[in-house]
Design a protein around this motif. Structure first.
Motif, short mmCIF file in Angstrom:
data_model
loop_
_atom_site.label_atom_id
_atom_site.label_comp_id
_atom_site.label_asym_id
_atom_site.label_seq_id
_atom_site.Cartn_x
_atom_site.Cartn_y
_atom_site.Cartn_z
N HIS A 8 -6.31 0.89 11.81
CA HIS A 8 -5.02 0.26 11.55
C HIS A 8 -4.87 -0.09 10.08
N THR A 9 -5.95 -0.54 9.47
CA THR A 9 -5.93 -0.86 8.04
C THR A 9 -5.58 0.36 7.21
N THR A 13 -2.19 0.83 4.91
CA THR A 13 -2.32 1.15 3.49
C THR A 13 -1.53 2.40 3.14
N SER A 14 -1.57 3.38 4.02
CA SER A 14 -0.93 4.68 3.77
C SER A 14 0.50 4.77 4.26
N GLU A 15 0.96 3.79 4.99
CA GLU A 15 2.26 3.89 5.65
C GLU A 15 3.43 4.19 4.69
N PRO A 16 3.53 3.58 3.52
CA PRO A 16 4.65 3.93 2.63
C PRO A 16 4.69 5.42 2.28
N LEU A 17 3.53 6.00 2.00
CA LEU A 17 3.48 7.44 1.70
C LEU A 17 3.80 8.26 2.95
N LEU A 18 3.28 7.85 4.09
CA LEU A 18 3.51 8.59 5.34
C LEU A 18 4.99 8.59 5.71
N GLY A 29 -2.49 3.21 17.78
CA GLY A 29 -3.64 2.37 18.09
C GLY A 29 -4.93 2.86 17.45
N GLU A 30 -5.97 2.07 17.66
CA GLU A 30 -7.27 2.31 17.03
C GLU A 30 -8.00 3.53 17.58
N SER A 31 -7.78 3.84 18.85
CA SER A 31 -8.49 4.97 19.46
C SER A 31 -8.12 6.26 18.73
#
Length: 108
Positions: A8-9, A13-18, A29-31
């Protein structure tokens, strides 16, 4: 749409680029396998509908009927198909099969 799972971290961190790559970035989720499972489930559904459409087209062609009008008919009922998929997902998730939308008697 791009599906993501895992740390999730790392996603945060990458969400703006994604979001530049795909405005509809969905974190599942984490899985690590969650995104792959979701993608495979969607592809399985799509393959079934594509094969069903091809089969329906073949039936219509065998009776010299127009296939393009079949495509238009399916497009017109697409919202209903989406609602039905939501309903089926809820029924399966909750395990509440006792109140069918149509019984076997109706479908005979």
């Amino acid at each position: 749409m791009i599906l993501f799972s895992g740390s999730h971290t790392a996603f945060q961190t990458s969400e703006p680029l994604l979001k530049i790559l795909a405005g509809n970035s969905i974190y599942l989720g984490e899985s690590v396998g969650s995104a792959s499972a979701q993608a495979l489930a969607v592809i399985s559904y799509l393959l079934g509908t594509w094969l069903g459409f091809a089969h329906g087209a073949h039936i219509l062609e065998s009776e010299n009927q127009r296939v393009d009008s079949f495509g238009s008919m399916i497009a017109a009922i697409a919202p209903l198909l989406g609602d039905e998929a939501k309903h089926q997902g809820k029924v399966i998730q909750t395990g509440r099969f006792g109140n069918p939308e149509s019984s076997q008697n109706v479908c005979r």
